[in-house]
Design a protein around this motif. Structure first.
Motif, mmCIF file in Angstrom:
data_model
loop_
_atom_site.group_PDB
_atom_site.id
_atom_site.type_symbol
_atom_site.label_atom_id
_atom_site.label_comp_id
_atom_site.label_asym_id
_atom_site.label_seq_id
_atom_site.Cartn_x
_atom_site.Cartn_y
_atom_site.Cartn_z
ATOM 1 N N UNK A 251 0.763 -1.238 -0.194
ATOM 2 C CA UNK A 251 0.070 0.142 0.023
ATOM 3 C C UNK A 251 0.608 1.296 -0.022
ATOM 4 N N UNK A 252 2.070 1.256 0.647
ATOM 5 C CA UNK A 252 2.804 2.350 0.609
ATOM 6 C C UNK A 252 3.928 2.597 -0.689
ATOM 7 N N UNK A 253 3.722 1.249 -1.540
ATOM 8 C CA UNK A 253 4.429 1.635 -2.475
ATOM 9 C C UNK A 253 5.580 0.592 -2.896
ATOM 10 N N UNK A 254 5.903 -0.155 -1.918
ATOM 11 C CA UNK A 254 7.039 -1.342 -1.884
ATOM 12 C C UNK A 254 6.354 -2.600 -2.340
ATOM 13 N N UNK A 255 6.258 -2.768 -3.552
ATOM 14 C CA UNK A 255 5.703 -3.835 -4.127
ATOM 15 C C UNK A 255 6.405 -5.299 -4.268
ATOM 16 N N UNK A 256 7.416 -5.143 -4.076
ATOM 17 C CA UNK A 256 8.288 -6.668 -4.572
ATOM 18 C C UNK A 256 7.869 -7.738 -3.631
ATOM 19 N N UNK A 257 7.704 -7.621 -2.527
ATOM 20 C CA UNK A 257 7.414 -8.506 -1.554
ATOM 21 C C UNK A 257 5.952 -9.083 -1.791
ATOM 22 N N UNK A 258 5.110 -8.114 -1.972
ATOM 23 C CA UNK A 258 3.580 -8.662 -2.282
ATOM 24 C C UNK A 258 3.578 -9.280 -3.659
ATOM 25 N N UNK A 259 4.309 -8.811 -4.682
ATOM 26 C CA UNK A 259 4.380 -9.219 -5.973
ATOM 27 C C UNK A 259 4.670 -10.841 -5.902
ATOM 28 N N UNK A 260 5.649 -10.889 -5.395
ATOM 29 C CA UNK A 260 6.548 -12.358 -4.851
ATOM 30 C C UNK A 260 5.459 -13.260 -4.548
ATOM 31 N N UNK A 261 4.806 -12.877 -3.237
ATOM 32 C CA UNK A 261 3.866 -13.584 -2.656
ATOM 33 C C UNK A 261 2.787 -13.996 -3.415
ATOM 34 N N UNK A 262 2.023 -13.262 -4.185
ATOM 35 C CA UNK A 262 1.032 -13.259 -4.631
ATOM 36 C C UNK A 262 1.341 -13.972 -6.287
ATOM 37 N N UNK A 263 2.496 -13.822 -6.771
ATOM 38 C CA UNK A 263 3.121 -14.510 -7.895
ATOM 39 C C UNK A 263 3.157 -15.971 -7.761
ATOM 40 N N UNK A 264 3.632 -16.140 -6.373
ATOM 41 C CA UNK A 264 3.871 -17.715 -5.965
ATOM 42 C C UNK A 264 2.602 -18.420 -5.643
#
Length: 317
Positions: A251-264
């Motif tokens: 939500x604050x603009x740091x997408x890497x961890x969220x993108x990795x988690x949802x991608x997996x």
């Protein structure tokens, strides 16, 4: 005069219809929001029995009632007005408050894992001689209410997000309805779980052979269930705490961890066919728990090793 009375009655009927429509809106929105918050509700129900595990059976229901009252206060006196004020004047602050809560849950869960693995214990536990049972019980209740505050904040935030477009009256009504119903459901279920061994004892003393078998089964199963729920509660703290942090960073603009988690998660869903929904959800939950454990472990180290804090009495078991 008659004309004025008719006009007044007409105004009253309009107000009544508007209020009825608003109440109907509250019911529909509360139902949707409650469904979205179901995962956190399960976590809350799993966490709470750990606070009475191993204590005197006579104190179980009084402790749960104390926690229930604390939960009502958390939701209705702290979180509801706070959520409404923030949603009106500073909605961007909500995510940071939730992330602080996620850090606290991660810390609580990681500390319990470290203690179970042989690390240093902080505060009295059930393995230690309890010198002041009253103070120990108060510490456990306080710890449960603190944890409830964080889980309740997540429930209220999910609820608020579902009704963000509604007017202030509907938002307030939905938050109140969801808060009340979830508290009753969660702590009613917890009370039923922790007293099920008493039900088993009662059935075991009946003359019916079937009742005796059920009673003996409950007596044998409930201690194991409570231990299992204590374990699940610890995992739930890490899972929810880590999930809040992943979502907050996104939500604050740091997408890497969220993108990795949802991608997996989506990758697992595509590869596993009919079981994709369950296994995908489990994948995301495991990643969230790992994130929570790492974040919580860092906080444990900083608080206990760097600042030498965390020797408060009675929060753990």
């Amino acid at each position: 005069m008659p004309g004025g009375l008719v006009a007044l009655l007409d105004d009253i009927s309009i107000i009544a219809r508007t209020a009825a429509a608003s109440i109907d809106d509250i019911g529909v929105a509360a139902s949707k929001a409650g469904t979205k918050a179901a995962g956190v509700v399960i976590d809350d129900a799993a966490v709470t029995p750990s606070y009475v595990t191993g204590l005197s059976p006579a104190r179980e229901l009084p402790i749960i009632w104390s926690i229930t009252k604390g939960s009502f206060k958390n939701k209705l006196l702290i979180l509801l007005p706070g959520a409404l004020i923030l949603s009106e004047f500073l909605p961007s602050a909500i995510i940071f408050i939730l992330m602080l809560g996620g850090c606290y849950l991660s810390y609580e869960g990681a500390e319990k894992v470290i203690e179970k693995l042989g690390g240093e214990k902080h505060g009295e536990t059930l393995e230690d001689p309890i010198e002041d049972p009253v103070a120990f019980e108060k510490g456990r209740v306080s710890g449960a209410i603190r944890t409830d505050l964080i889980l309740s904040a997540e429930i209220m935030a999910i609820t608020l997000n579902e009704v963000a477009a509604e007017d202030l009256f509907v938002r307030a009504g939905v938050l109140a309805v969801v808060g009340l119903l979830i508290t009753i459901v969660v702590y009613g279920a917890v009370a039923l779980i922790v007293k099920m061994d008493d039900v088993g004892l009662h059935l075991a003393q009946r003359s019916s052979v079937a009742a005796q078998k059920i009673g003996k089964f409950l007596l044998a199963a409930m201690p194991k269930l409570l231990v299992a729920l204590s374990f699940i509660g610890t995992i739930a703290m890490l899972w929810v705490g880590g999930g809040i942090l992943i979502h907050g960073l996104h939500e604050i603009g740091l997408h890497n961890l969220s993108d990795f988690s949802h991608g997996l998660q989506h990758g697992v869903e595509e590869l596993t066919g009919g079981l994709g929904g369950i296994l995908g959800w489990l994948t995301y939950a495991i990643i969230s728990a790992i994130v929570g454990l790492i974040a919580g472990g860092v906080i444990v180290f900083i608080l206990h090793k760097v600042f030498k804090l965390g020797h408060e009495t009675g929060a753990h078991g």
